[in-house]
Design an enzyme around this catalytic site. Structure first.
Site, PDB file in Angstrom:
ATOM      1  N   SER A 203       0.625  -0.967  -0.161  1.00 60.04           N
ATOM      2  CA  SER A 203       0.403  -0.048   0.125  1.00 60.04           C
ATOM      3  C   SER A 203       0.795   1.213   0.137  1.00 60.04           C
ATOM      4  O   SER A 203       2.072   0.781  -0.207  1.00 60.04           O
ATOM      5  CB  SER A 203      -0.703  -0.322   1.559  1.00 60.04           C
ATOM      6  N   ARG A 204       0.475   2.465  -0.549  1.00 60.44           N
ATOM      7  CA  ARG A 204       0.896   3.589   0.219  1.00 60.44           C
ATOM      8  C   ARG A 204       0.541   4.214   1.729  1.00 60.44           C
ATOM      9  O   ARG A 204      -0.402   3.263   2.122  1.00 60.44           O
ATOM     10  CB  ARG A 204       0.320   4.825  -1.191  1.00 60.44           C
ATOM     11  N   ALA A 205       1.163   4.977   1.276  1.00 64.83           N
ATOM     12  CA  ALA A 205       1.407   5.470   3.123  1.00 64.83           C
ATOM     13  C   ALA A 205      -0.130   5.810   3.635  1.00 64.83           C
ATOM     14  O   ALA A 205      -1.052   6.550   3.109  1.00 64.83           O
ATOM     15  CB  ALA A 205       2.001   7.100   3.048  1.00 64.83           C
ATOM     16  N   THR A 207      -1.014   7.044   7.654  1.00 63.07           N
ATOM     17  CA  THR A 207      -1.307   7.634   8.449  1.00 63.07           C
ATOM     18  C   THR A 207       0.402   8.590   8.419  1.00 63.07           C
ATOM     19  O   THR A 207       1.336   8.810   9.359  1.00 63.07           O
ATOM     20  CB  THR A 207      -1.663   7.217   9.624  1.00 63.07           C
ATOM     21  N   SER A 208       1.295   7.776   7.474  1.00 63.46           N
ATOM     22  CA  SER A 208       3.078   7.935   8.181  1.00 63.46           C
ATOM     23  C   SER A 208       3.610   8.379   6.729  1.00 63.46           C
ATOM     24  O   SER A 208       3.107   8.613   5.927  1.00 63.46           O
ATOM     25  CB  SER A 208       3.625   5.972   7.517  1.00 63.46           C
ATOM     26  N   THR A 212       5.499   1.250   1.520  1.00 65.79           N
ATOM     27  CA  THR A 212       6.196   0.754   0.865  1.00 65.79           C
ATOM     28  C   THR A 212       6.067   0.903  -0.572  1.00 65.79           C
ATOM     29  O   THR A 212       7.304   0.844  -1.560  1.00 65.79           O
ATOM     30  CB  THR A 212       6.407  -0.873   1.411  1.00 65.79           C
ATOM     31  N   ASP A 265      -6.797   3.654  12.793  1.00 67.65           N
ATOM     32  CA  ASP A 265      -6.576   2.829  11.879  1.00 67.65           C
ATOM     33  C   ASP A 265      -7.309   1.548  13.187  1.00 67.65           C
ATOM     34  O   ASP A 265      -5.975   0.948  13.911  1.00 67.65           O
ATOM     35  CB  ASP A 265      -4.997   2.716  11.951  1.00 67.65           C
TER      36      ASP A 265
END
Length: 500
Positions: A203-205, A207-208, A212, A265
């Protein structure tokens, strides 16, 4: 509305993320005759395509009464061009909203209830407000184990499910909350080098400052079609593909986009999201990394116990072999926080660079060892030796490059044009590192949208520093973002230095 009425499309160039939105003038004859007002759900048709959209009402001359504007994603999904007639009609009632209300009021849903909700989400029938209500209703432990099992199965059933014709098929995932923890590309390179199949969708970000897929996109294309993904895996045994470009658990992709601004989340949604993607991608054996620390996503042993129990129960019920690994979540992993900075750390480990982050290397080796042993590639206890030999020999780096070239090529990460060094104001020992504040700082600097933005650490827990020693550098692509991040830093220091 028995006979669809038409309005002429006028492009407005408005991006509403994934939500379909139609813009109509307040004096539009359709609005008046059908009682359409702001937030009304309508069905839009153009040729043989249709979408459900939310109406926004224009009170200016931006549109004429006979015109309609569409958000960019709505224009794309309908294939509309300026001057095209767009048919507008009231949308059919959403029967699944009764199931949603049931969950909101604290009652339990069965498999059928989740299937109706997930199906409507995947088909674009839910507005963001509906999706947010569902995510909230599933949060704060308001879903039991059976509900998470049923939700996971429903999310898998709605989308594509891959089959690779081999077994085992390996996967690995981290529940997140730890900046810079970019072990996945290293693990994939090791596992594929060992001869196992590891078709990694990431996945893309959410909450970060980077997911990856964000990190890998710095080095190689990750938006691949299913056929292209299969070709890479058939050739190299592994891949690094953004899951959003595939039809795997499509409802989850829409829920993630709503969860991102909420920074929501929950355990139930996390487990359903992660495991539905693993199952849909054809994984048979998966290792889950749970970092534990006071400022990680999982903050205590008790919380980890609950999450591990839920993961194991849902995985078993859905036929997935799972191994949970608990890791240290007291501080970031590696030095970089942000797509390009994390990519540099990954490359340094794979290239066996003497200055490569030791903590990232060791964590990746441990997780790769767990995957190798879980999949039966080596006896229990021998996984670390095998993983280490693959990295030291250069096989992992060679495999990484081959996968990248199979996906479209390899590019060295770029460096941000603006770099600001932060130094110690006092002498002492690094006594604590706040993961959440570092992640927030990297996001304010522009990550993950700005690929070279983020934070690069130069110290770790327990290090002794003198006044004026470097602590970390802030990387930005625009001066305004750096200024904004420095304002946040003034009142939210991410490092605690215990004075000597």
């Amino acid at each position: 509305m028995t006979q669809p009425a038409s309005l002429i499309y006028k492009p407005l160039g408005i991006d509403t993320l994934q939500e379909h939105v139609a813009f109509m003038h307040r004096d539009c004859h359709i609005c008046k005759s059908e009682g359409i007002e702001a937030q009304t759900r309508v069905e839009l048709r153009h040729h043989n395509k249709s979408v459900i959209a939310i109406v926004n009402v224009i009170h200016s001359d931006l549109l004429d009464c006979g015109q309609i504007g569409l958000s960019l994603n709505t224009e794309q999904d309908l294939g509309a061009k300026q001057g095209d007639p767009i048919e507008v009609m009231q949308a059919a009632p959403l029967d699944s909203l009764s199931q949603l209300r049931t969950k909101i009021y604290g009652h339990k849903l069965d498999r059928h209830g989740f299937e109706t909700i997930v199906s409507d989400i995947a088909k674009g029938r839910y507005a963001n407000i509906h999706i947010a209500a569902f995510l909230t209703a599933m949060a704060s432990r308001r879903a039991n184990v059976q509900e998470v099992i049923d939700l996971t199965a429903a999310m898998v059933a709605i989308g594509e499910r891959l089959s690779w014709g081999v077994s085992p098929v390996a996967d690995k995932h981290c529940v997140g909350g730890l900046p810079g923890n970019r072990t996945t590309p290293i693990v994939v390179a090791i596992v594929a080098s060992a001869g196992l199949t590891m078709p990694k969708t990431s996945s893309r970000a959410i909450t970060s400052p980077a997911g990856t897929a964000d990190v890998m996109e710095v080095m190689t294309p990750v938006t691949l079609s299913l056929d292209a993904m299969r070709a890479v895996v058939d050739k190299e045994g592994g891949c690094f593909v953004w899951g959003g470009s595939l039809a795997l658990s499509p409802a989850d992709d829409l829920m993630i986009k709503v969860a991102r601004p909420l920074e929501l989340d929950s355990d139930a949604q996390l487990v359903a999201s992660v495991l539905s993607k693993k199952i849909a991608a054809g994984s048979t054996h998966t290792v889950i990394d749970i970092p534990i620390g006071p400022t990680a996503k999982v903050r205590s042993k008790e919380q980890a116990d609950q999450l591990e129990h839920l993961l194991n129960q849902v995985a078993f019920a859905n036929g997935l072999n799972l191994k949970v690994v608990r890791t240290d979540g007291l501080q970031p992993v590696g030095r970089g926080i942000g797509p390009a900075l994390e990519a540099n750390d990954v490359i340094a480990v794979l290239r066996n660079h003497p200055q490569a982050p030791t903590d990232l290397r060791e964590r990746a080796l441990r997780l790769a060892a767990e995957v190798l042993e879980l999949c039966g590639k080596c006896p229990a206890g021998d996984g670390y030796r095998l993983a280490n030999s693959i990295v030291v020999s250069g096989q992992a780096w060679e495999k990484f490059l081959r996968i990248c070239h199979a996906q479209g090529g390899f590019t060295e990460p770029l460096r941000a044009p603006i770099v600001h060094l932060v130094t110690a104001s006092v002498a002492g020992t690094i006594n604590a590192i706040d993961n959440r504040r570092l992640a927030r700082l990297a996001k304010l600097l522009g990550a993950p949208e700005a690929k070279t933005a983020g934070v690069q650490l130069q110290v770790a827990l327990g290090d002794t520093v003198s006044r004026g020693d470097p602590l970390f550098s802030m990387h930005a692509e625009a001066q305004g973002e750096l200024t904004y991040a420095l304002t946040y830093l003034d009142s939210h220091p991410p490092l605690l230095i215990e004075s000597q």
